[in-house]
Enzyme design. Structure first.
Site, PDB file in Angstrom:
ATOM      1  N   SER A 121       0.831  -1.205   0.000  1.00  0.00           N
ATOM      2  CA  SER A 121       0.000   0.000   0.000  1.00  0.00           C
ATOM      3  C   SER A 121       0.858   1.245   0.000  1.00  0.00           C
ATOM      4  O   SER A 121       0.405   2.309  -0.401  1.00  0.00           O
ATOM      5  CB  SER A 121      -0.845   0.083   1.274  1.00  0.00           C
ATOM      6  OG  SER A 121      -1.572  -1.058   1.484  1.00  0.00           O
ATOM      7  N   HIS A 142      -2.262  -3.391  -6.505  1.00  0.00           N
ATOM      8  CA  HIS A 142      -2.790  -2.987  -5.197  1.00  0.00           C
ATOM      9  C   HIS A 142      -4.294  -3.232  -5.133  1.00  0.00           C
ATOM     10  O   HIS A 142      -5.084  -2.489  -5.722  1.00  0.00           O
ATOM     11  CB  HIS A 142      -2.453  -1.503  -4.958  1.00  0.00           C
ATOM     12  CG  HIS A 142      -2.844  -1.004  -3.610  1.00  0.00           C
ATOM     13  ND1 HIS A 142      -3.341   0.248  -3.380  1.00  0.00           N
ATOM     14  CD2 HIS A 142      -2.810  -1.618  -2.403  1.00  0.00           C
ATOM     15  CE1 HIS A 142      -3.603   0.389  -2.098  1.00  0.00           C
ATOM     16  NE2 HIS A 142      -3.290  -0.729  -1.482  1.00  0.00           N
ATOM     17  N   GLU A 154      -5.154  -1.066  -8.351  1.00  0.00           N
ATOM     18  CA  GLU A 154      -4.197  -0.100  -8.898  1.00  0.00           C
ATOM     19  C   GLU A 154      -2.997  -0.902  -9.408  1.00  0.00           C
ATOM     20  O   GLU A 154      -2.383  -1.642  -8.629  1.00  0.00           O
ATOM     21  CB  GLU A 154      -3.737   0.883  -7.818  1.00  0.00           C
ATOM     22  CG  GLU A 154      -4.829   1.825  -7.338  1.00  0.00           C
ATOM     23  CD  GLU A 154      -4.378   2.736  -6.191  1.00  0.00           C
ATOM     24  OE1 GLU A 154      -4.911   3.847  -6.082  1.00  0.00           O
ATOM     25  OE2 GLU A 154      -3.495   2.341  -5.390  1.00  0.00           O
ATOM     26  N   ASN A 192      -4.819   6.121  -1.764  1.00  0.00           N
ATOM     27  CA  ASN A 192      -4.344   6.447  -0.412  1.00  0.00           C
ATOM     28  C   ASN A 192      -3.751   7.845  -0.331  1.00  0.00           C
ATOM     29  O   ASN A 192      -3.546   8.375   0.760  1.00  0.00           O
ATOM     30  CB  ASN A 192      -3.322   5.405   0.070  1.00  0.00           C
ATOM     31  CG  ASN A 192      -4.041   4.182   0.610  1.00  0.00           C
ATOM     32  OD1 ASN A 192      -5.196   4.260   1.043  1.00  0.00           O
ATOM     33  ND2 ASN A 192      -3.385   3.037   0.559  1.00  0.00           N
TER      34      ASN A 192
HETATM   35  N1  LIG Z   1      -5.232  -4.724   5.157  1.00  0.00           N
HETATM   36  C1  LIG Z   1      -5.546  -3.850   4.216  1.00  0.00           C
HETATM   37  O1  LIG Z   1      -6.561  -3.159   4.283  1.00  0.00           O
HETATM   38  C2  LIG Z   1      -4.655  -3.719   3.002  1.00  0.00           C
HETATM   39  C3  LIG Z   1      -5.186  -3.180   1.820  1.00  0.00           C
HETATM   40  C4  LIG Z   1      -4.387  -3.119   0.680  1.00  0.00           C
HETATM   41  C5  LIG Z   1      -3.077  -3.547   0.731  1.00  0.00           C
HETATM   42  N2  LIG Z   1      -2.574  -4.043   1.906  1.00  0.00           N
HETATM   43  C6  LIG Z   1      -1.171  -4.520   1.874  1.00  0.00           C
HETATM   44  O2  LIG Z   1      -1.208  -5.942   1.745  1.00  0.00           O
HETATM   45  C7  LIG Z   1      -0.105  -6.532   2.440  1.00  0.00           C
HETATM   46  C8  LIG Z   1      -0.619  -7.538   3.451  1.00  0.00           C
HETATM   47  O3  LIG Z   1      -1.470  -6.865   4.353  1.00  0.00           O
HETATM   48  P1  LIG Z   1      -2.491  -7.670   5.304  1.00  0.00           P
HETATM   49  O4  LIG Z   1      -3.348  -6.658   5.939  1.00  0.00           O
HETATM   50  O5  LIG Z   1      -3.095  -8.799   4.540  1.00  0.00           O
HETATM   51  O6  LIG Z   1      -1.455  -8.234   6.375  1.00  0.00           O
HETATM   52  P2  LIG Z   1      -1.671  -9.447   7.425  1.00  0.00           P
HETATM   53  O7  LIG Z   1      -0.827  -9.113   8.587  1.00  0.00           O
HETATM   54  O8  LIG Z   1      -3.118  -9.747   7.621  1.00  0.00           O
HETATM   55  O9  LIG Z   1      -1.029 -10.705   6.649  1.00  0.00           O
HETATM   56  C9  LIG Z   1       0.337 -10.823   6.364  1.00  0.00           C
HETATM   57  C10 LIG Z   1       0.684 -12.294   6.363  1.00  0.00           C
HETATM   58  O10 LIG Z   1       1.996 -12.464   5.848  1.00  0.00           O
HETATM   59  C11 LIG Z   1       2.552 -13.596   6.498  1.00  0.00           C
HETATM   60  N3  LIG Z   1       3.999 -13.582   6.303  1.00  0.00           N
HETATM   61  C12 LIG Z   1       4.915 -12.757   6.853  1.00  0.00           C
HETATM   62  N4  LIG Z   1       6.144 -13.058   6.380  1.00  0.00           N
HETATM   63  C13 LIG Z   1       6.001 -14.056   5.482  1.00  0.00           C
HETATM   64  C14 LIG Z   1       6.893 -14.769   4.651  1.00  0.00           C
HETATM   65  N5  LIG Z   1       8.206 -14.512   4.645  1.00  0.00           N
HETATM   66  N6  LIG Z   1       6.400 -15.758   3.860  1.00  0.00           N
HETATM   67  C15 LIG Z   1       5.068 -16.020   3.862  1.00  0.00           C
HETATM   68  N7  LIG Z   1       4.174 -15.375   4.640  1.00  0.00           N
HETATM   69  C16 LIG Z   1       4.642 -14.391   5.428  1.00  0.00           C
HETATM   70  C17 LIG Z   1       2.114 -13.456   7.943  1.00  0.00           C
HETATM   71  O11 LIG Z   1       2.170 -14.695   8.630  1.00  0.00           O
HETATM   72  C18 LIG Z   1       0.683 -12.952   7.770  1.00  0.00           C
HETATM   73  O12 LIG Z   1      -0.247 -14.005   7.776  1.00  0.00           O
HETATM   74  C19 LIG Z   1       0.689  -5.373   3.026  1.00  0.00           C
HETATM   75  O13 LIG Z   1       1.710  -5.006   2.129  1.00  0.00           O
HETATM   76  C20 LIG Z   1      -0.360  -4.271   3.131  1.00  0.00           C
HETATM   77  O14 LIG Z   1       0.217  -2.978   3.086  1.00  0.00           O
HETATM   78  C21 LIG Z   1      -3.323  -4.166   3.032  1.00  0.00           C
END
Ligand SMILES: NC(=O)c1ccc[n+]([C@@H]2O[C@H](COP(=O)([O-])OP(=O)(O)OC[C@H]3O[C@@H](n4cnc5c(N)ncnc54)[C@H](O)[C@@H]3O)[C@@H](O)[C@H]2O)c1
Length: 407
Positions: A121, A142, A154, A192
């Protein structure tokens, strides 16, 4: 480069990874979902299953389709175990060093023609691509939360992204039922960044004592036709999450005054008043009931007769026909801030005008895109509002974006 994605890996099975895997499987893709945690993998599968079951109950899927969709999702704990895939989507935690480790592994574990995408993000796609030997195959894709429901993706070209990878990502998002827009690799991409105006201007109005949180929310819902007011929305997203995005975008764009995070929000985050998830944020929650939890230190404000006229013209052209003077002032300030940020994003080549509007309507549920609003309200009126506001503040926070300055 792959042109038709049939097999994908999704690395990270948290909120976003699980949602993206569900979307891919629903559109006929075989998906390998990878997470370091087996608990997370179990939760992701159970969550997807529950959602697919609900679609069967609603008659949107047959039992056979359900089976096929769920069978298309495989799980594993290590990237090295992946079979050859057409696209690998990274959705791990928002931390550059973790993303670098994942991309170094994906570089080794995927065929050279596979697309490597990141769901980041706020981090630079160009930097995320650094460990990959051929960074032309790395792009940003994204998705928005919840991924199965939000229609926008995106697609971000980093400095080294190849046109073929960008085109393949656009085609993949469309094949998965999403509307893709193109965005430059800049802080906050489109949504964002442009959405900052909605939150920050509302916070400034509260800080200046113009109106309370419920009044601002009500103006934007009733007169602006936004689905949620800015304070309700911050409470839903989480004040900590929203503040972190504001801070990161402001910092990375060189700390412009117009994007400076607000001290009211910072204090609430420090006090643990993080919004709905904490039972208290800008509002105090008691079940379905909510009452404002941040008092307003009401102060009178004075507008020049010219600015008062501009506010009236702005609000009526913006569709808020029966807004009173203060309601019109609130509406004008918040909308002008959003429109101006869209203007700055356009001037900096972040995206085309139509992609900015599409992104804001589909990514945030705005009733109209900011640039469509600019045309509807009228370039002269928008410029007049920004000019009048700019004259009231020495720090240039309302300086009109180049396109609006000459309108
Ligand atoms: N949550 C949102 O609203 C949102 C929206 C758009 C984009 N994002 C982006 O998406 C990405 C994930 O966000 P999220 O909210 O799903 O996070 P989250 O914390 O829910 O999930 C992340 C997952 O990654 C896993 N992980 C960490 N290191 C790892 C590795 N080396 N190999 C495999 N798995 C691994 C963790 O165990 C965890 O389950 C981030 O970059 C975030 O910025 C989030």
């Amino acid at each position: 480069m792959v042109t038709n994605v049939k097999t994908a890996a999704v690395v990270g099975a948290g909120t976003m990874g699980a949602g993206i895997a569900q979307v891919a499987a629903a559109h006929g893709c075989t998906v390998h979902l990878v997470d370091v945690s087996t608990d997370v993998l179990h939760r992701a599968r159970a969550g997807i299953q529950a959602q697919v079951d609900r679609q069967v109950e609603k008659g949107r899927l047959t039992a056979a389709e359900r089976e096929e969709q769920l069978a298309r999702i495989r799980t594993c704990q290590h990237i090295a175990e992946l079979p050859p895939v057409d696209l690998a989507m990274e959705a791990v935690v928002e931390d550059m060093s973790v993303k670098h480790r994942v991309f170094a592994e994906l570089d080794r574990a995927t065929p050279p023609e596979a697309i490597l995408a990141t769901n980041t993000s706020s981090l630079s796609v160009s930097r995320i691509a650094e460990p990959v030997r051929d960074p032309s195959r790395v792009v940003g894709m994204h998705f928005f939360n919840p991924a199965p429901l939000m229609p926008l993706v995106e697609v971000i070209a980093g400095a080294a992204s190849g046109a073929a990878a960008v085109d393949a990502a656009l085609a993949c998002a469309a094949a998965w039922g999403k509307t893709p827009v193109r965005a430059k690799d800049t802080p906050g991409f489109i949504v964002n960044r442009v959405a900052r105006g909605y939150y920050l201007e509302a916070l400034r109005l509260l800080g200046e004592g113009v109106a309370g949180v419920d009044e601002v929310d009500s103006v934007m819902r009733t007169h602006g036709r936004f689905r949620m007011g800015p304070f309700e929305l911050m409470d839903l997203v989480g004040l900590d999450v929203n503040f972190a995005v504001s801070h990161s975008v402001w910092q990375q764009l060189g700390r412009p005054a117009r994007l400076e995070p607000h001290s009211i929000q910072q204090s609430l985050v420090a006090a643990g008043h993080l919004g709905r998830k904490a039972g208290r944020g800008f509002y105090q929650y008691d079940g379905e009931l909510k009452v404002p939890a941040v008092p307003v230190d009401r102060r009178s404000y004075r507008l020049s007769p010219l600015f008062a006229d501009i506010c009236r013209a702005f609000t009526s052209a913006g569709g808020a026909l029966d807004a009173g003077a203060t309601e019109g002032y609130i509406f004008t300030r918040i909308l002008a801030a959003i429109i101006n940020e869209a203007g700055w994003a356009l001037a900096e080549g972040v995206a085309s005008a139509s992609d900015i509007d599409t992104a804001m309507v589909l990514g945030t549920n705005y009733p109209l895109g900011p640039l469509a609003w600019w045309e509807k309200i009228g370039p002269r009126t928008v410029r007049g509002a920004l000019k009048a506001l700019n004259e009231m503040h020495a720090d240039g926070r309302y300086a009109p974006a180049p396109r609006f300055a000459d309108a």
